[in-house]
Design an enzyme around this catalytic site. Structure first.
Site, PDB file in Angstrom:
ATOM      1  N   ALA A   1      -4.552  17.112  -2.494  1.00 37.59           N
ATOM      2  CA  ALA A   1      -5.194  16.858  -3.789  1.00 37.59           C
ATOM      3  C   ALA A   1      -6.409  15.964  -3.497  1.00 37.59           C
ATOM      4  O   ALA A   1      -6.775  15.800  -2.338  1.00 37.59           O
ATOM      5  CB  ALA A   1      -4.205  16.187  -4.741  1.00 37.59           C
TER       6      ALA A   1
ATOM      7  N   LYS B   1      -1.062   2.079 -14.408  1.00 41.17           N
ATOM      8  CA  LYS B   1      -0.178   2.947 -13.623  1.00 41.17           C
ATOM      9  C   LYS B   1       0.986   2.172 -13.023  1.00 41.17           C
ATOM     10  O   LYS B   1       1.904   2.769 -12.489  1.00 41.17           O
ATOM     11  CB  LYS B   1      -0.974   3.610 -12.503  1.00 41.17           C
ATOM     12  CG  LYS B   1      -1.800   4.787 -12.980  1.00 41.17           C
ATOM     13  CD  LYS B   1      -2.238   5.560 -11.766  1.00 41.17           C
ATOM     14  CE  LYS B   1      -3.020   6.801 -12.100  1.00 41.17           C
ATOM     15  NZ  LYS B   1      -3.682   7.296 -10.873  1.00 41.17           N
TER      16      LYS B   1
ATOM     17  N   GLU C   1      -7.258  -7.018  -8.935  1.00 40.89           N
ATOM     18  CA  GLU C   1      -8.180  -6.119  -9.646  1.00 40.89           C
ATOM     19  C   GLU C   1      -7.926  -6.179 -11.169  1.00 40.89           C
ATOM     20  O   GLU C   1      -8.870  -6.273 -11.957  1.00 40.89           O
ATOM     21  CB  GLU C   1      -7.961  -4.708  -9.092  1.00 40.89           C
ATOM     22  CG  GLU C   1      -8.685  -3.580  -9.777  1.00 40.89           C
ATOM     23  CD  GLU C   1      -8.207  -2.215  -9.230  1.00 40.89           C
ATOM     24  OE1 GLU C   1      -8.159  -2.035  -7.988  1.00 40.89           O
ATOM     25  OE2 GLU C   1      -7.865  -1.345 -10.036  1.00 40.89           O
TER      26      GLU C   1
ATOM     27  N   HIS D   1      22.291 -30.822 -16.263  1.00 40.80           N
ATOM     28  CA  HIS D   1      21.709 -30.143 -15.094  1.00 40.80           C
ATOM     29  C   HIS D   1      21.206 -31.115 -14.036  1.00 40.80           C
ATOM     30  O   HIS D   1      20.731 -30.675 -12.994  1.00 40.80           O
ATOM     31  CB  HIS D   1      20.598 -29.201 -15.550  1.00 40.80           C
ATOM     32  CG  HIS D   1      21.115 -28.026 -16.327  1.00 40.80           C
ATOM     33  ND1 HIS D   1      22.062 -27.166 -15.813  1.00 40.80           N
ATOM     34  CD2 HIS D   1      20.844 -27.587 -17.582  1.00 40.80           C
ATOM     35  CE1 HIS D   1      22.335 -26.236 -16.719  1.00 40.80           C
ATOM     36  NE2 HIS D   1      21.613 -26.470 -17.802  1.00 40.80           N
TER      37      HIS D   1
ATOM     38  N   HIS E   1      -3.760  -6.541  -4.048  1.00 37.32           N
ATOM     39  CA  HIS E   1      -5.154  -6.137  -4.304  1.00 37.32           C
ATOM     40  C   HIS E   1      -5.271  -5.602  -5.733  1.00 37.32           C
ATOM     41  O   HIS E   1      -6.169  -5.986  -6.492  1.00 37.32           O
ATOM     42  CB  HIS E   1      -5.593  -5.056  -3.303  1.00 37.32           C
ATOM     43  CG  HIS E   1      -6.862  -4.344  -3.692  1.00 37.32           C
ATOM     44  ND1 HIS E   1      -6.883  -3.352  -4.660  1.00 37.32           N
ATOM     45  CD2 HIS E   1      -8.144  -4.486  -3.292  1.00 37.32           C
ATOM     46  CE1 HIS E   1      -8.136  -2.928  -4.816  1.00 37.32           C
ATOM     47  NE2 HIS E   1      -8.913  -3.602  -4.003  1.00 37.32           N
ATOM     48  N   ASN E   2      -4.360  -4.728  -6.104  1.00 35.56           N
ATOM     49  CA  ASN E   2      -4.439  -4.154  -7.450  1.00 35.56           C
ATOM     50  C   ASN E   2      -4.159  -5.199  -8.525  1.00 35.56           C
ATOM     51  O   ASN E   2      -4.773  -5.166  -9.596  1.00 35.56           O
ATOM     52  CB  ASN E   2      -3.480  -2.976  -7.583  1.00 35.56           C
ATOM     53  CG  ASN E   2      -3.961  -1.760  -6.815  1.00 35.56           C
ATOM     54  OD1 ASN E   2      -4.719  -1.881  -5.864  1.00 35.56           O
ATOM     55  ND2 ASN E   2      -3.526  -0.583  -7.212  1.00 35.56           N
TER      56      ASN E   2
ATOM     57  N   SER F   1      -7.662   1.920  -0.640  1.00 36.94           N
ATOM     58  CA  SER F   1      -8.349   1.605  -1.895  1.00 36.94           C
ATOM     59  C   SER F   1      -9.772   2.117  -1.870  1.00 36.94           C
ATOM     60  O   SER F   1     -10.398   2.191  -0.817  1.00 36.94           O
ATOM     61  CB  SER F   1      -8.370   0.100  -2.157  1.00 36.94           C
ATOM     62  OG  SER F   1      -9.068  -0.144  -3.376  1.00 36.94           O
ATOM     63  N   GLY F   2     -10.247   2.453  -3.050  1.00 36.98           N
ATOM     64  CA  GLY F   2     -11.623   2.926  -3.163  1.00 36.98           C
ATOM     65  C   GLY F   2     -11.702   4.240  -3.927  1.00 36.98           C
ATOM     66  O   GLY F   2     -12.781   4.787  -4.103  1.00 36.98           O
TER      67      GLY F   2
ATOM     68  N   LYS G   1      -1.710  -4.120  -0.599  1.00 37.60           N
ATOM     69  CA  LYS G   1      -2.401  -3.209  -1.526  1.00 37.60           C
ATOM     70  C   LYS G   1      -1.968  -3.507  -2.964  1.00 37.60           C
ATOM     71  O   LYS G   1      -2.778  -3.482  -3.896  1.00 37.60           O
ATOM     72  CB  LYS G   1      -2.091  -1.753  -1.165  1.00 37.60           C
ATOM     73  CG  LYS G   1      -2.583  -0.714  -2.182  1.00 37.60           C
ATOM     74  CD  LYS G   1      -4.091  -0.765  -2.359  1.00 37.60           C
ATOM     75  CE  LYS G   1      -4.736   0.417  -3.037  1.00 37.60           C
ATOM     76  NZ  LYS G   1      -4.195   0.997  -4.209  1.00 37.60           N
TER      77      LYS G   1
HETATM   78  P1  NBP Z   1      -1.350  13.416  -6.649  1.00 38.24           P
HETATM   79  O1  NBP Z   1      -0.692  12.125  -6.742  1.00 38.24           O
HETATM   80  O2  NBP Z   1      -1.818  14.093  -7.876  1.00 38.24           O
HETATM   81  O3  NBP Z   1      -0.349  14.431  -5.876  1.00 38.24           O
HETATM   82  C1  NBP Z   1      -0.678  15.797  -5.706  1.00 38.24           C
HETATM   83  C2  NBP Z   1      -0.249  16.254  -4.336  1.00 38.24           C
HETATM   84  O4  NBP Z   1       1.173  16.081  -4.153  1.00 38.24           O
HETATM   85  C3  NBP Z   1      -0.499  17.739  -4.151  1.00 38.24           C
HETATM   86  O5  NBP Z   1      -0.896  17.932  -2.821  1.00 38.24           O
HETATM   87  C4  NBP Z   1       0.867  18.351  -4.413  1.00 38.24           C
HETATM   88  O6  NBP Z   1       1.043  19.598  -3.827  1.00 38.24           O
HETATM   89  C5  NBP Z   1       1.734  17.332  -3.751  1.00 38.24           C
HETATM   90  N1  NBP Z   1       3.158  17.412  -4.098  1.00 38.24           N
HETATM   91  C6  NBP Z   1       3.805  17.125  -5.246  1.00 38.24           C
HETATM   92 BR1  NBP Z   1       2.979  16.644  -6.806  1.00 38.24          BR
HETATM   93  N2  NBP Z   1       5.117  17.282  -5.188  1.00 38.24           N
HETATM   94  C7  NBP Z   1       5.350  17.687  -3.922  1.00 38.24           C
HETATM   95  C8  NBP Z   1       6.542  18.028  -3.242  1.00 38.24           C
HETATM   96  N3  NBP Z   1       7.742  17.929  -3.797  1.00 38.24           N
HETATM   97  N4  NBP Z   1       6.421  18.441  -1.964  1.00 38.24           N
HETATM   98  C9  NBP Z   1       5.207  18.532  -1.378  1.00 38.24           C
HETATM   99  N5  NBP Z   1       4.064  18.218  -1.984  1.00 38.24           N
HETATM  100  C10 NBP Z   1       4.130  17.794  -3.236  1.00 38.24           C
HETATM  101  O7  NBP Z   1      -2.581  13.362  -5.596  1.00 38.24           O
HETATM  102  P2  NBP Z   1      -3.736  12.267  -5.418  1.00 38.24           P
HETATM  103  O8  NBP Z   1      -4.309  11.827  -6.713  1.00 38.24           O
HETATM  104  O9  NBP Z   1      -4.622  12.857  -4.382  1.00 38.24           O
HETATM  105  O10 NBP Z   1      -2.969  11.017  -4.798  1.00 38.24           O
HETATM  106  C11 NBP Z   1      -2.219  11.106  -3.590  1.00 38.24           C
HETATM  107  C12 NBP Z   1      -1.562   9.768  -3.336  1.00 38.24           C
HETATM  108  O11 NBP Z   1      -2.574   8.782  -3.156  1.00 38.24           O
HETATM  109  C13 NBP Z   1      -0.695   9.284  -4.496  1.00 38.24           C
HETATM  110  O12 NBP Z   1       0.440   8.611  -3.975  1.00 38.24           O
HETATM  111  C14 NBP Z   1      -1.580   8.281  -5.210  1.00 38.24           C
HETATM  112  O13 NBP Z   1      -0.820   7.304  -5.868  1.00 38.24           O
HETATM  113  C15 NBP Z   1      -2.372   7.710  -4.050  1.00 38.24           C
HETATM  114  N6  NBP Z   1      -3.674   7.149  -4.393  1.00 38.24           N
HETATM  115  C16 NBP Z   1      -4.479   7.744  -5.288  1.00 38.24           C
HETATM  116  C17 NBP Z   1      -5.717   7.203  -5.574  1.00 38.24           C
HETATM  117  C18 NBP Z   1      -6.628   7.871  -6.545  1.00 38.24           C
HETATM  118  O14 NBP Z   1      -7.683   7.297  -6.835  1.00 38.24           O
HETATM  119  N7  NBP Z   1      -6.305   9.060  -7.054  1.00 38.24           N
HETATM  120  C19 NBP Z   1      -6.141   6.052  -4.899  1.00 38.24           C
HETATM  121  C20 NBP Z   1      -5.317   5.485  -3.953  1.00 38.24           C
HETATM  122  C21 NBP Z   1      -4.081   6.036  -3.709  1.00 38.24           C
HETATM  123  P3  NBP Z   1       0.691  20.955  -4.625  1.00 38.24           P
HETATM  124  O15 NBP Z   1      -0.776  21.156  -4.436  1.00 38.24           O
HETATM  125  O16 NBP Z   1       1.499  21.979  -3.948  1.00 38.24           O
HETATM  126  O17 NBP Z   1       1.074  20.736  -6.059  1.00 38.24           O
END
Ligand code: NBP
Length: 483
Positions: free
Chosen positions: A11, A261, A190, A458, A186-187, A128-129, A183
């Site tokens: 993703a 979140k 933030e 106490h 950090h949040n 982060s970022g 991390k």
């Molecule tokens: P998402 O958190 O939206 O997750 C989507 C991904 O998870 C897809 O690749 C999906 O596969 C896969 N997935 C799921 Br849902 N269930 C699964 C399962 N049972 N088995 C295998 N794959 C599975 O993606 P994201 O927004 O890119 O975030 C990824 C991680 O990074 C998260 O933990 C998030 O908290 C963290 N994060 C996000 C940010 C941000 O700004 N978005 C920043 C920092 C950290 P599919 O394509 O087959 O559905």
């Protein structure tokens, strides 16, 4: 096997991290539960570097050089557990499985312990970022064994953001959950920083009567000084933006309910468990929560405030408003120092509790670029802890202490104005209360102890003698020594 690193979960975050590795010259194995995403990545960005698309978990693992470094970027929680287990089955001792999602550090500790038993290194890492950071250079906070960092670290150092002095914004934070803990904090910081900025805006608007555009200009000028930061910069951008449909300031058409979140809440819950005061972060979490309680807000909407409309806007002359803006800058800066001090208290407390031996100055160093709280100011925190690793609080650093002293008149004037105008400023007033609480010679905690002894026996300690004491409140009020 030709890939130095693999990313599963493509993703936004996983895709951009994979591209970042590839753009830096690494051969990257890519995999996703739904193959279409893998195909899409290779179709769209294939020329950016060398990708090895894998249709199955087995193919993915087979594509990786040993020891394998395999990064999981799937949804936090149960999906992360499922994917880790799937790859742990296929991995061999010495391999490194990295979770770059937003995991709770306790989950990371659990996962690390389970995989360590099987000889597999587990690295929980904060990233982060956001999306853009993942592609162009995030701040990366890896935990895990020193051995895992030896193979993974150089790659992370290549893809991480660069601080102004050129050093990469990543470091081996510490064992097991240390990276995700840091991390989380950090949040939390933030959240606190965003709340303080929101309060500054609210005061400038409602107490001084500035327009969003004028406030954007004020923020831009602050961004040239000690408040120079990404969050201040984007705040000015948001404040200048006009809604295309109505022509109104964007900030006036957005529903005023802040969402979350959960990482801010985790920080506060963890701080409560550690017995550590982090009111700056807690007030920010509660302020978001309050904003979302529409039923409470509408039930209270007709409660009287101080004076009426004219006291709120247009009441200040331009000179007064300009002076007030300076005071708000002092209040924002001082409150920010307080919130960051609380964040570092928390990192120290976590490090002691879990034996992580986290270097407090290096955490500031890796937040100087790439992450959401990046700011010029972090270099000062870095040097404060580098110069004195045993610094008990950031407030004891002579430079910060001097600045707080200099800011306090403006800070107190701002909080006073907030109270007078009925503009809520829980972050700024809480920060000031924390400052006054820590520097107090005597606290009314003495009275609290008296009350506790009165109703619950106490016991208390005395200022003048060693030991534990109890007063016979219901009897002759003589003092006794229970032991
Ligand atoms: P998402 O958190 O939206 O997750 C989507 C991904 O998870 C897809 O690749 C999906 O596969 C896969 N997935 C799921 Br849902 N269930 C699964 C399962 N049972 N088995 C295998 N794959 C599975 O993606 P994201 O927004 O890119 O975030 C990824 C991680 O990074 C998260 O933990 C998030 O908290 C963290 N994060 C996000 C940010 C941000 O700004 N978005 C920043 C920092 C950290 P599919 O394509 O087959 O559905």
């Amino acid at each position: 096997a030709s890939a130095q690193i693999g990313v599963t979960g493509l993703a936004v975050m996983g895709r951009n991290l994979a591209r970042n590795f590839a753009r830096n010259g690494y051969t990257v194995a890519v995999h996703n539960r739904t193959y279409a995403r893998t195909q899409e990545l290779v179709d769209q960005f294939g020329e950016e570097g060398t990708f090895v698309p894998a249709a199955s978990a087995e193919e993915f693992v087979a594509a990786l050089e040993r020891p394998r470094c395999l990064m999981v970027m799937v949804k936090a929680g149960a999906p992360t557990d499922a994917v880790i287990e799937e790859f742990a089955e296929l991995a061999e001792p010495g391999d490194v499985i990295i979770d770059g999602g937003n995991a709770h550090f306790e989950d990371t500790r659990r996962r690390e312990a389970a995989l360590r038993e099987r000889g597999i290194h587990f690295v929980g890492t904060g990233v982060s970022g956001g999306e853009e950071g993942a592609l162009l250079g995030p701040s990366i906070m890896p935990g895990g064994s020193a051995e895992s960092y030896a193979s993974l670290g150089p790659m992370l150092e290549r893809i991480a953001a660069r601080a102004p002095d050129g050093s990469p914004c990543t470091t081996h934070v510490g064992p097991d959950g240390a990276g995700h803990f840091v991390k989380m904090v950090h949040n939390g910081i933030e959240y606190a920083d965003m709340q303080l900025i929101a309060e500054a805006y609210d005061l400038l608007r409602r107490a001084a009567g500035f327009s969003p555009e004028e406030i954007a200009r004020i923020f831009r000028s602050w961004n040239q000084g000690r408040l120079d930061s990404y969050l201040i910069e984007i705040t000015a951008e948001v404040l200048t933006h006009k809604d295309a449909d109505t022509g109104k300031p964007f900030v006036d058409i957005v529903a005023d309910r802040a969402e979350q979140k959960g990482t801010g809440r985790w920080t506060v819950q963890t701080a409560l468990g550690l017995g550590l005061p982090v009111p700056g972060i807690a007030e920010a979490v509660f302020a978001r929560s309050l904003s979302g309680h529409t039923e409470l807000r509408s039930a209270a909407a007709s409660l009287p405030g101080p004076g009426d409309g004219e006291a709120r806007s247009g009441a200040m002359s331009p000179e007064e408003a300009a002076r007030f803006a300076d005071q708000v800058e002092q209040s924002l800066y001082a409150s920010k120092v307080i919130s960051y001090a609380q964040g570092w208290d928390m990192i120290r407390a976590g490090s002691e509790e879990y034996d992580w031996d986290i270097d407090l100055s290096s955490v500031a160093a890796i937040w100087r670029a790439g992450c959401i709280i990046r700011a010029a100011f972090l270099d000062r925190i870095r040097s404060a802890f580098a110069g004195n690793p045993g610094l008990p609080t950031l407030l004891a650093d002579p430079e910060f202490a001097r600045e707080l002293g200099e800011a306090q008149d403006g800070w107190r004037a701002t909080v006073t104005a907030a109270v007078r105008h009925g503009v809520p400023a829980p972050g700024m007033s809480g920060a000031l209360a924390y400052y006054d609480g820590l520097r107090a010679d005597r606290l009314p905690a003495a009275l609290t102890q008296g009350q506790r002894d009165y109703f619950g026996a106490h016991t208390y300690e005395r200022t003048d003698r060693e030991g534990t004491f109890h007063t016979l409140w219901a009897g002759d009020r003589n003092e006794v020594r229970p032991d």
